[in-house]
Design a protein around this motif. Structure first.
Motif, PDB file in Angstrom:
ATOM      1  N   ILE A  38      25.119  38.238 -33.582  1.00 34.72           N
ATOM      2  CA  ILE A  38      23.985  37.542 -32.962  1.00 34.72           C
ATOM      3  C   ILE A  38      24.349  36.843 -31.650  1.00 34.72           C
ATOM      4  O   ILE A  38      23.652  35.939 -31.206  1.00 34.72           O
ATOM      5  CB  ILE A  38      23.357  36.531 -33.948  1.00 34.72           C
ATOM      6  N   GLY A  39      25.435  37.298 -31.016  1.00 33.26           N
ATOM      7  CA  GLY A  39      25.856  36.662 -29.771  1.00 33.26           C
ATOM      8  C   GLY A  39      24.806  36.689 -28.682  1.00 33.26           C
ATOM      9  O   GLY A  39      24.628  35.707 -27.946  1.00 33.26           O
ATOM     10  N   LEU A  40      24.084  37.812 -28.564  1.00 29.15           N
ATOM     11  CA  LEU A  40      23.048  37.905 -27.525  1.00 29.15           C
ATOM     12  C   LEU A  40      21.868  37.002 -27.851  1.00 29.15           C
ATOM     13  O   LEU A  40      21.254  36.407 -26.942  1.00 29.15           O
ATOM     14  CB  LEU A  40      22.585  39.352 -27.372  1.00 29.15           C
ATOM     15  N   ILE A  41      21.534  36.898 -29.118  1.00 29.63           N
ATOM     16  CA  ILE A  41      20.454  35.994 -29.519  1.00 29.63           C
ATOM     17  C   ILE A  41      20.852  34.558 -29.208  1.00 29.63           C
ATOM     18  O   ILE A  41      20.044  33.780 -28.668  1.00 29.63           O
ATOM     19  CB  ILE A  41      20.124  36.175 -31.011  1.00 29.63           C
ATOM     20  N   GLU A  42      22.085  34.193 -29.494  1.00 29.49           N
ATOM     21  CA  GLU A  42      22.553  32.837 -29.205  1.00 29.49           C
ATOM     22  C   GLU A  42      22.534  32.562 -27.706  1.00 29.49           C
ATOM     23  O   GLU A  42      22.216  31.447 -27.275  1.00 29.49           O
ATOM     24  CB  GLU A  42      23.954  32.644 -29.771  1.00 29.49           C
ATOM     25  N   LYS A  43      22.850  33.581 -26.913  1.00 33.43           N
ATOM     26  CA  LYS A  43      22.789  33.418 -25.455  1.00 33.43           C
ATOM     27  C   LYS A  43      21.357  33.158 -25.007  1.00 33.43           C
ATOM     28  O   LYS A  43      21.108  32.286 -24.153  1.00 33.43           O
ATOM     29  CB  LYS A  43      23.340  34.680 -24.791  1.00 33.43           C
ATOM     30  N   ALA A  44      20.414  33.901 -25.576  1.00 31.48           N
ATOM     31  CA  ALA A  44      18.996  33.695 -25.238  1.00 31.48           C
ATOM     32  C   ALA A  44      18.516  32.323 -25.676  1.00 31.48           C
ATOM     33  O   ALA A  44      17.748  31.667 -24.964  1.00 31.48           O
ATOM     34  CB  ALA A  44      18.149  34.786 -25.890  1.00 31.48           C
ATOM     35  N   VAL A  45      18.963  31.871 -26.838  1.00 30.11           N
ATOM     36  CA  VAL A  45      18.588  30.543 -27.333  1.00 30.11           C
ATOM     37  C   VAL A  45      19.050  29.469 -26.364  1.00 30.11           C
ATOM     38  O   VAL A  45      18.311  28.531 -26.036  1.00 30.11           O
ATOM     39  CB  VAL A  45      19.181  30.300 -28.737  1.00 30.11           C
ATOM     40  N   GLY A  46      20.280  29.592 -25.876  1.00 25.51           N
ATOM     41  CA  GLY A  46      20.796  28.613 -24.927  1.00 25.51           C
ATOM     42  C   GLY A  46      20.054  28.613 -23.607  1.00 25.51           C
ATOM     43  O   GLY A  46      19.859  27.569 -22.982  1.00 25.51           O
ATOM     44  N   LYS A  47      19.614  29.786 -23.183  1.00 26.69           N
ATOM     45  CA  LYS A  47      18.933  29.904 -21.895  1.00 26.69           C
ATOM     46  C   LYS A  47      17.493  29.421 -21.958  1.00 26.69           C
ATOM     47  O   LYS A  47      16.989  28.800 -21.010  1.00 26.69           O
ATOM     48  CB  LYS A  47      18.976  31.364 -21.429  1.00 26.69           C
ATOM     49  N   TYR A  48      16.823  29.680 -23.096  1.00 26.39           N
ATOM     50  CA  TYR A  48      15.382  29.439 -23.168  1.00 26.39           C
ATOM     51  C   TYR A  48      14.963  28.432 -24.249  1.00 26.39           C
ATOM     52  O   TYR A  48      13.773  28.286 -24.509  1.00 26.39           O
ATOM     53  CB  TYR A  48      14.642  30.762 -23.393  1.00 26.39           C
ATOM     54  N   ASN A  49      15.936  27.760 -24.871  1.00 29.25           N
ATOM     55  CA  ASN A  49      15.624  26.698 -25.842  1.00 29.25           C
ATOM     56  C   ASN A  49      14.701  27.208 -26.953  1.00 29.25           C
ATOM     57  O   ASN A  49      13.641  26.651 -27.223  1.00 29.25           O
ATOM     58  CB  ASN A  49      14.992  25.491 -25.137  1.00 29.25           C
ATOM     59  N   ILE A  50      15.123  28.269 -27.616  1.00 27.74           N
ATOM     60  CA  ILE A  50      14.285  28.963 -28.602  1.00 27.74           C
ATOM     61  C   ILE A  50      14.461  28.377 -29.996  1.00 27.74           C
ATOM     62  O   ILE A  50      15.573  28.093 -30.426  1.00 27.74           O
ATOM     63  CB  ILE A  50      14.629  30.468 -28.608  1.00 27.74           C
ATOM     64  N   ASP A  51      13.361  28.219 -30.691  1.00 27.85           N
ATOM     65  CA  ASP A  51      13.342  27.801 -32.095  1.00 27.85           C
ATOM     66  C   ASP A  51      13.355  29.071 -32.954  1.00 27.85           C
ATOM     67  O   ASP A  51      12.342  29.756 -33.081  1.00 27.85           O
ATOM     68  CB  ASP A  51      12.090  26.971 -32.375  1.00 27.85           C
ATOM     69  N   LEU A  52      14.496  29.387 -33.528  1.00 28.70           N
ATOM     70  CA  LEU A  52      14.622  30.631 -34.290  1.00 28.70           C
ATOM     71  C   LEU A  52      13.760  30.621 -35.547  1.00 28.70           C
ATOM     72  O   LEU A  52      13.317  31.676 -36.007  1.00 28.70           O
ATOM     73  CB  LEU A  52      16.089  30.872 -34.660  1.00 28.70           C
ATOM     74  N   SER A  53      13.505  29.445 -36.091  1.00 30.45           N
ATOM     75  CA  SER A  53      12.713  29.375 -37.323  1.00 30.45           C
ATOM     76  C   SER A  53      11.263  29.787 -37.103  1.00 30.45           C
ATOM     77  O   SER A  53      10.548  30.095 -38.057  1.00 30.45           O
ATOM     78  CB  SER A  53      12.767  27.966 -37.909  1.00 30.45           C
ATOM     79  N   LYS A  54      10.819  29.816 -35.835  1.00 28.14           N
ATOM     80  CA  LYS A  54       9.447  30.202 -35.512  1.00 28.14           C
ATOM     81  C   LYS A  54       9.396  31.503 -34.717  1.00 28.14           C
ATOM     82  O   LYS A  54       8.391  31.808 -34.083  1.00 28.14           O
ATOM     83  CB  LYS A  54       8.761  29.080 -34.737  1.00 28.14           C
ATOM     84  N   SER A  55      10.490  32.260 -34.791  1.00 26.53           N
ATOM     85  CA  SER A  55      10.594  33.474 -33.989  1.00 26.53           C
ATOM     86  C   SER A  55      10.810  34.703 -34.870  1.00 26.53           C
ATOM     87  O   SER A  55      11.071  34.584 -36.065  1.00 26.53           O
ATOM     88  CB  SER A  55      11.753  33.325 -32.989  1.00 26.53           C
ATOM     89  N   PHE A  56      10.702  35.892 -34.247  1.00 27.65           N
ATOM     90  CA  PHE A  56      10.758  37.164 -34.966  1.00 27.65           C
ATOM     91  C   PHE A  56      11.749  38.114 -34.315  1.00 27.65           C
ATOM     92  O   PHE A  56      12.012  38.021 -33.111  1.00 27.65           O
ATOM     93  CB  PHE A  56       9.385  37.855 -34.958  1.00 27.65           C
ATOM     94  N   PHE A  57      12.261  39.052 -35.117  1.00 28.21           N
ATOM     95  CA  PHE A  57      12.994  40.196 -34.592  1.00 28.21           C
ATOM     96  C   PHE A  57      12.257  41.453 -35.039  1.00 28.21           C
ATOM     97  O   PHE A  57      12.005  41.643 -36.225  1.00 28.21           O
ATOM     98  CB  PHE A  57      14.434  40.232 -35.092  1.00 28.21           C
ATOM     99  N   ILE A  58      11.939  42.317 -34.062  1.00 33.38           N
ATOM    100  CA  ILE A  58      11.222  43.564 -34.343  1.00 33.38           C
ATOM    101  C   ILE A  58      12.072  44.742 -33.887  1.00 33.38           C
ATOM    102  O   ILE A  58      12.547  44.774 -32.752  1.00 33.38           O
ATOM    103  CB  ILE A  58       9.864  43.611 -33.623  1.00 33.38           C
ATOM    104  N   GLY A  59      12.254  45.722 -34.780  1.00 31.70           N
ATOM    105  CA  GLY A  59      13.008  46.910 -34.421  1.00 31.70           C
ATOM    106  C   GLY A  59      12.735  48.056 -35.359  1.00 31.70           C
ATOM    107  O   GLY A  59      11.955  47.926 -36.316  1.00 31.70           O
ATOM    108  N   ASP A  60      13.401  49.175 -35.103  1.00 36.85           N
ATOM    109  CA  ASP A  60      13.152  50.392 -35.884  1.00 36.85           C
ATOM    110  C   ASP A  60      14.320  50.785 -36.776  1.00 36.85           C
ATOM    111  O   ASP A  60      14.282  51.835 -37.410  1.00 36.85           O
ATOM    112  CB  ASP A  60      12.809  51.551 -34.949  1.00 36.85           C
ATOM    113  N   THR A  61      15.388  49.967 -36.852  1.00 34.74           N
ATOM    114  CA  THR A  61      16.556  50.309 -37.652  1.00 34.74           C
ATOM    115  C   THR A  61      16.950  49.166 -38.577  1.00 34.74           C
ATOM    116  O   THR A  61      16.566  48.008 -38.362  1.00 34.74           O
ATOM    117  CB  THR A  61      17.771  50.639 -36.763  1.00 34.74           C
ATOM    118  N   THR A  62      17.756  49.518 -39.585  1.00 35.98           N
ATOM    119  CA  THR A  62      18.281  48.471 -40.472  1.00 35.98           C
ATOM    120  C   THR A  62      19.257  47.570 -39.717  1.00 35.98           C
ATOM    121  O   THR A  62      19.459  46.418 -40.105  1.00 35.98           O
ATOM    122  CB  THR A  62      18.985  49.092 -41.692  1.00 35.98           C
ATOM    123  N   VAL A  63      19.859  48.082 -38.636  1.00 35.13           N
ATOM    124  CA  VAL A  63      20.716  47.234 -37.794  1.00 35.13           C
ATOM    125  C   VAL A  63      19.891  46.087 -37.203  1.00 35.13           C
ATOM    126  O   VAL A  63      20.331  44.929 -37.184  1.00 35.13           O
ATOM    127  CB  VAL A  63      21.370  48.059 -36.664  1.00 35.13           C
TER     128      VAL A  63
END
Length: 437
Positions: free
Chosen positions: A358-383
């Motif tokens: 989750i390094g890229l997610i953590e980078k985005a959190v630091g840049k944009y002050n994101i609340d992960l508890s109110k956010s989503f991840f959408i994709g097409d794979t189990t990864v």
């Protein structure tokens, strides 16, 4: 730090609202645009403000006076003749002893000024301008920015573009060192961007600060009505990065563009049918949109970093031409396993940025002050789903792309959706039953 507000425009495209007032006095909720600007500056300790006035400038003076009633100190410079967006700065040489903020007087914004100042000071250029994507880059000046956020050029809106470009538009808010004024000519009408900033770009002195915060001009009646709605709903204030943000993290291949295996050439990139509709909904929502993607094509030496970024430029160009955008793109170029022909060993490493890490997610959190508890991840794979779970995000698996058939992780999503459009609708309407498959 002082602030300069350019408030001399006539607002000809808004003439139904500016018959007897200057453009910055157009009201939203019975308060002038200019008052919202001053309030945002004051909230961050910037109380010394110089307003450059021209057309019906006396009305601005009458309304704000010396600024004491608004908790600030206001001075004025009145143009006797129109000097463009830069000409009047020549006469302010002795006004500044340090850096200053400059703002176009026809925009509504609510930004974390501290973050902007910190970015400017860290880079040390003569100027820093705020940039963001918009839904009409095809008729906007586009900034060419390198990986260090140094502005390398401007693709002007009236020039034919036979190339792909990042959706990166000047928002109309700047910080300059006082040295900028040395580049302004006396008694000559000058455009700040085309006559002054452009010259400094050639000297590698201008940086771009990218933000998802709300900054919109009031150039047309349609934009004015939209800004009114956003102000009344509280949407404008909620996008200030001092407040926790909601985000939708998106996989790329199989989610935004059609899955065709590894995409290492721009010709291979084809946008999924429903994505334009989905991103238009997302762009007008309270969520910011961030792509998180593994791109082992770099480690496998199928293409270079610049070629990968050209693929992303194509994606941004296509989306922009259709009236939508992504707020940011983060990618991992690594792959941990060796043994591929002609592989690039520099990138054959274990890292913390390759999904499901989750390094890229953590980078985005630091840049944009994101609340992960109110956010989503959408994709097409189990990864993608495992990545979302690792970051404590709510997850949605799409039927597009691989549709979860990669089977790399024994993990179940929180929800399923037929495509990205239905996933975004379900989030915005808080109704997931309709998108179960």
């Amino acid at each position: 730090m002082k602030a300069v507000i350019l408030a001399g425009g006539m607002g000809t495209r808004l003439k139904e609202y500016t018959k007897d007032i200057p453009k910055p006095l157009i009201t939203i909720n019975e308060r002038p645009i200019l008052e919202y600007q001053i309030e945002n500056l004051k909230n961050y300790g910037i109380k010394d403000i110089l307003i450059i006035v021209g057309y019906l400038g006396f009305k601005i003076k009458e309304y704000f006076g010396d600024g004491k009633n608004f908790g600030v100190n206001i001075e004025y410079f009145e143009e006797n003749q129109p000097l463009g967006t830069a000409g009047a700065l020549y006469y302010l040489k002795n006004t500044f002893t340090e850096d200053f903020i400059l703002i176009y007087g026809d925009i509504i914004f609510d930004i974390d000024v501290y973050k902007f100042i910190d970015f400017h000071k860290a880079n040390g250029g003569i100027g820093t301008l705020i940039v963001h994507p918009n839904n009409h880059p095809y008729d906007s000046d586009i900034l060419i920015v390198d990986e260090n956020q140094l502005v390398k050029g401007i693709a002007k809106k009236n020039e034919k573009r036979n190339f792909f470009y990042n959706n990166c538009v000047n928002a109309g808010i700047f910080i300059f060192k006082k040295d900028l004024i040395d580049y302004v000519l006396k008694d000559k009408k000058q455009d700040l961007e085309k006559d002054v900033v452009l010259n400094l770009i050639g000297k590698e002195e201008i940086y771009a600060y990218r933000t998802t915060e709300y900054i919109k001009d009031m150039g047309t009646p349609e934009r004015y009505e939209l800004v009114k709605k956003h102000m009344e709903s509280g949407f404008i204030k909620s996008r200030n990065l001092s407040s926790k943000q909601k985000a939708i993290f998106l996989d790329r291949d199989g989610t935004i563009n059609k899955y065709v295996g590894l995409v290492y050439n721009p010709d291979q990139l084809i946008i999924e049918d429903d994505v334009i509709e989905a991103l238009k909904l997302l762009n007008s929502s309270e969520y910011i949109s961030i792509v998180i993607t593994n791109q082992p094509i770099i480690a496998r030496n199928l293409c270079t970093i610049n070629q990968l970024e050209e693929i992303h430029r194509k994606m941004e160009t296509i989306l922009g031409e259709q009236g939508c955008y992504l707020d940011d793109i983060f990618y991992c170029p690594h792959h941990p396993d060796s043994g591929f022909p002609d592989e690039n060993k520099i990138f054959k490493i274990h890292c913390d940025c390759r999904k499901p890490a989750i390094g890229l997610i953590e980078k985005a959190v630091g840049k944009y002050n994101i609340d992960l508890s109110k956010s989503f991840f959408i994709g097409d794979t189990t990864v993608d789903i495992q990545t979302g779970k690792n970051a404590n995000l709510k997850t949605i698996l799409l039927a597009t792309g691989e549709g979860g058939k990669d089977n790399k992780y024994m993990v179940k999503p929180d929800f399923y959706a037929e495509n990205l459009s239905k996933a975004i609708n379900s989030i915005l309407e808080n109704n997931f039953e309709e998108v179960m498959v």
